[in-house]
Design an enzyme around this catalytic site. Sequence first.
Site, PDB file in Angstrom:
ATOM      1  N   ILE B 204       0.878  -1.167   0.000  1.00 33.60           N
ATOM      2  CA  ILE B 204       0.000   0.000   0.000  1.00 33.60           C
ATOM      3  C   ILE B 204       0.913   1.214   0.000  1.00 33.60           C
ATOM      4  O   ILE B 204       1.592   1.483   0.985  1.00 33.60           O
ATOM      5  CB  ILE B 204      -0.911   0.023   1.246  1.00 33.60           C
ATOM      6  CG1 ILE B 204      -1.457  -1.377   1.580  1.00 33.60           C
ATOM      7  CG2 ILE B 204      -2.013   1.060   1.090  1.00 33.60           C
ATOM      8  CD1 ILE B 204      -2.458  -1.933   0.651  1.00 33.60           C
ATOM      9  N   LYS B 237       2.080   6.966  17.410  1.00 35.87           N
ATOM     10  CA  LYS B 237       1.166   8.043  17.048  1.00 35.87           C
ATOM     11  C   LYS B 237       1.548   9.314  17.793  1.00 35.87           C
ATOM     12  O   LYS B 237       1.929   9.258  18.964  1.00 35.87           O
ATOM     13  CB  LYS B 237      -0.266   7.639  17.398  1.00 35.87           C
ATOM     14  CG  LYS B 237      -0.755   6.458  16.562  1.00 35.87           C
ATOM     15  CD  LYS B 237      -2.040   5.879  17.126  1.00 35.87           C
ATOM     16  CE  LYS B 237      -2.381   4.586  16.380  1.00 35.87           C
ATOM     17  NZ  LYS B 237      -3.377   3.784  17.129  1.00 35.87           N
ATOM     18  N   GLU B 275      -8.200  -1.567  13.895  1.00 30.43           N
ATOM     19  CA  GLU B 275      -7.293  -0.722  13.120  1.00 30.43           C
ATOM     20  C   GLU B 275      -7.238  -1.164  11.659  1.00 30.43           C
ATOM     21  O   GLU B 275      -7.227  -2.358  11.364  1.00 30.43           O
ATOM     22  CB  GLU B 275      -5.884  -0.767  13.720  1.00 30.43           C
ATOM     23  CG  GLU B 275      -5.812  -0.171  15.119  1.00 30.43           C
ATOM     24  CD  GLU B 275      -4.387   0.065  15.595  1.00 30.43           C
ATOM     25  OE1 GLU B 275      -4.197   0.991  16.393  1.00 30.43           O
ATOM     26  OE2 GLU B 275      -3.466  -0.667  15.173  1.00 30.43           O
ATOM     27  N   GLU B 289      -5.297  -4.871  12.888  1.00 28.60           N
ATOM     28  CA  GLU B 289      -5.408  -5.600  14.153  1.00 28.60           C
ATOM     29  C   GLU B 289      -6.510  -5.006  15.019  1.00 28.60           C
ATOM     30  O   GLU B 289      -7.048  -3.949  14.717  1.00 28.60           O
ATOM     31  CB  GLU B 289      -4.082  -5.580  14.916  1.00 28.60           C
ATOM     32  CG  GLU B 289      -3.636  -4.188  15.336  1.00 28.60           C
ATOM     33  CD  GLU B 289      -2.328  -4.201  16.132  1.00 28.60           C
ATOM     34  OE1 GLU B 289      -1.672  -5.242  16.196  1.00 28.60           O
ATOM     35  OE2 GLU B 289      -1.981  -3.142  16.677  1.00 28.60           O
ATOM     36  N   ARG B 293      -8.566  -2.960  24.318  1.00 30.87           N
ATOM     37  CA  ARG B 293      -8.415  -2.112  25.505  1.00 30.87           C
ATOM     38  C   ARG B 293      -8.836  -0.696  25.154  1.00 30.87           C
ATOM     39  O   ARG B 293      -9.105  -0.406  23.987  1.00 30.87           O
ATOM     40  CB  ARG B 293      -6.947  -2.107  25.934  1.00 30.87           C
ATOM     41  CG  ARG B 293      -6.073  -1.694  24.759  1.00 30.87           C
ATOM     42  CD  ARG B 293      -4.658  -1.438  25.089  1.00 30.87           C
ATOM     43  NE  ARG B 293      -3.800  -1.479  23.913  1.00 30.87           N
ATOM     44  CZ  ARG B 293      -3.613  -0.481  23.068  1.00 30.87           C
ATOM     45  NH1 ARG B 293      -4.219   0.676  23.274  1.00 30.87           N
ATOM     46  NH2 ARG B 293      -2.841  -0.604  22.017  1.00 30.87           N
ATOM     47  N   VAL B 296      -5.045   5.338  23.951  1.00 31.27           N
ATOM     48  CA  VAL B 296      -4.608   6.683  24.327  1.00 31.27           C
ATOM     49  C   VAL B 296      -5.556   7.723  23.710  1.00 31.27           C
ATOM     50  O   VAL B 296      -6.022   8.640  24.386  1.00 31.27           O
ATOM     51  CB  VAL B 296      -3.162   6.941  23.837  1.00 31.27           C
ATOM     52  CG1 VAL B 296      -2.737   8.384  24.126  1.00 31.27           C
ATOM     53  CG2 VAL B 296      -2.184   5.951  24.464  1.00 31.27           C
ATOM     54  N   ARG B 339      -0.237  14.604  21.413  1.00 29.01           N
ATOM     55  CA  ARG B 339       0.435  13.942  22.532  1.00 29.01           C
ATOM     56  C   ARG B 339       1.598  14.808  22.995  1.00 29.01           C
ATOM     57  O   ARG B 339       2.510  15.111  22.216  1.00 29.01           O
ATOM     58  CB  ARG B 339       0.950  12.565  22.116  1.00 29.01           C
ATOM     59  CG  ARG B 339      -0.174  11.628  21.754  1.00 29.01           C
ATOM     60  CD  ARG B 339       0.311  10.205  21.685  1.00 29.01           C
ATOM     61  NE  ARG B 339      -0.717   9.345  21.125  1.00 29.01           N
ATOM     62  CZ  ARG B 339      -0.682   8.019  21.175  1.00 29.01           C
ATOM     63  NH1 ARG B 339       0.342   7.413  21.751  1.00 29.01           N
ATOM     64  NH2 ARG B 339      -1.649   7.294  20.643  1.00 29.01           N
TER      65      ARG B 339
END
Lengths: 80, 461
Positions: B204, B237, B275, B289, B293, B296, B339
């Site tokens: 890709i 990220k 994802e 994947e 959980r 963030v 972040r």
Amino acid sequence: MAKIEIKSPIPGTFYRKPSPDSPHFKEDGADVADGDVIGLVEVMKTFHEVPAGVSGKSIKFLIEDSEPIMAGQVIAEVEA
Amino acid sequence: MNIRSILIANRGEIAVRIIRAAKALGLRTVQVYSDADKDSLAVRMADEAIAIGPPVAAKSYLNIDAIMNAARQAKVEAIHPGYGFLSESADFADAVAADKMIFVGPSGDSIRLLGDKISARQVAEKAGVPTVPGSDGRVDNLDSARQIVTQIGYPVMIKAAAGGGGRGIRIASTLEEFERYFPQASAEAASAFGDGSLYIEKMIESARHVEVQILGDGENFVHCFERECSMQRRRQKVWEEAPAFCLPESVRIALCDRAVALARQVKYKGAGTVEFLYDQKTQEFYFIEVNTRIQVEHTITEEITGIDLVQEMIRIAGGAKLSIKQNDLKAEGHAIECRINAEDPAKEFMPWPGLVDKLEIPEGDGIRFDTLLYPGYSIPPFYDSLLGKLIVWGTDRSDCLVRLQRALQDFKISGVPTTIPLHIALANDEDVSKGEFDTKFLEKWLATKFTVASNQNEEVA
């Protein structure tokens, strides 16, 4: 004889060996060259090599393996 | 809900976030901490705090026995694992259940199934979720390889089955190249890894990282729209947006729909993220994947939907049915998360712990800062460098960017270098404003366009 200090550029945990089962990067009394790695500092889950930054004789470590270290703290001394 | 008290098996900003959510639900909160975290904001905020070991995570936050002992001592009904550490440990989820406590997340078996790359890919295929086209395992000879490549189209990556970390990869754009590289790659893999077997994957070229937030109670499943997380450095990220503005509406709907199908396939319980890679050229998306959980960047989904995802996952764990129906869910406006790390952008993002003496946090409509910081806090060197997340909401993407630029200008953290200057530069960049970036953008941009003076304190340097 003049002593040169080798200081840690960053704070973290200081390691004298590349992995728990390896020998020390440098033993006390060894000679070091400018580019020689003398230890690792682990900070925030990343590892950073500490180069000697000087050439000299008979290195003496002032900090133990796996000990916390501050930025600017002296790791070792060598004889010029 | 049959949860009255909860133990937080994590640290940092997410521990603070979970305590806030638990308190809003009227729960008693118990924070575990390592010796390095006894002055942490989470310990200060929790109703109770229990020491679980030395700073090294393996002996504290990753130590299942120590955490279970604390949970028994505190007599809690539930444990929230946060993200990282034990959050995706099936063994930890099993240990919590074996002790008749509630793990806030899916079952150990679900974590195992979705945590394994091959079984997760099989689940995705069963649920009708597209996976990256390829050879589905090893290819033995050039003839069968040629057949596969003819089906999936160019460019393709020829990868060594025993390889890793980018080694042993060749990219072929034509059949001629493919036929030349295939034997070379096999010989090289045999000498480098002692195993000449290869597999093939479609490459890709201009990929976006997009992901869908899902919620399930085991019987009902919804998506809370998607996020755009292509802005990455070293696969980490850095900046995330919701919704994923890069997707045409029909693709967006299909993407979210497939994520819900996957959740239904495994009777998912809790909050999770599916994802995907999105190919901008072909407008195709491919499963990567599932993260079982809270993530963030869950915050930006909260800002556009108005849902408190952490409260919702605690309610589900406590036996409540999903309180939201898909038709009631609306995405409104646009949100961006930056972040904020204790790293020096002027020194190749070297992490830098230390004492934070002053904090000026931006305030105003649509501005949120989730953090572990307080003035006078000394950031320990033992854990990751995330200090907090600046989250800004606007009525649309351009309004959001304007508010973000202003918020970043008003943002001061003194004592340690931070990634604030990086975000200021990104928020003012033309390509970023236009939304033109993919997963390779940031590293190229840092090498060619980004210059910043060190914002490190002089007395430290």
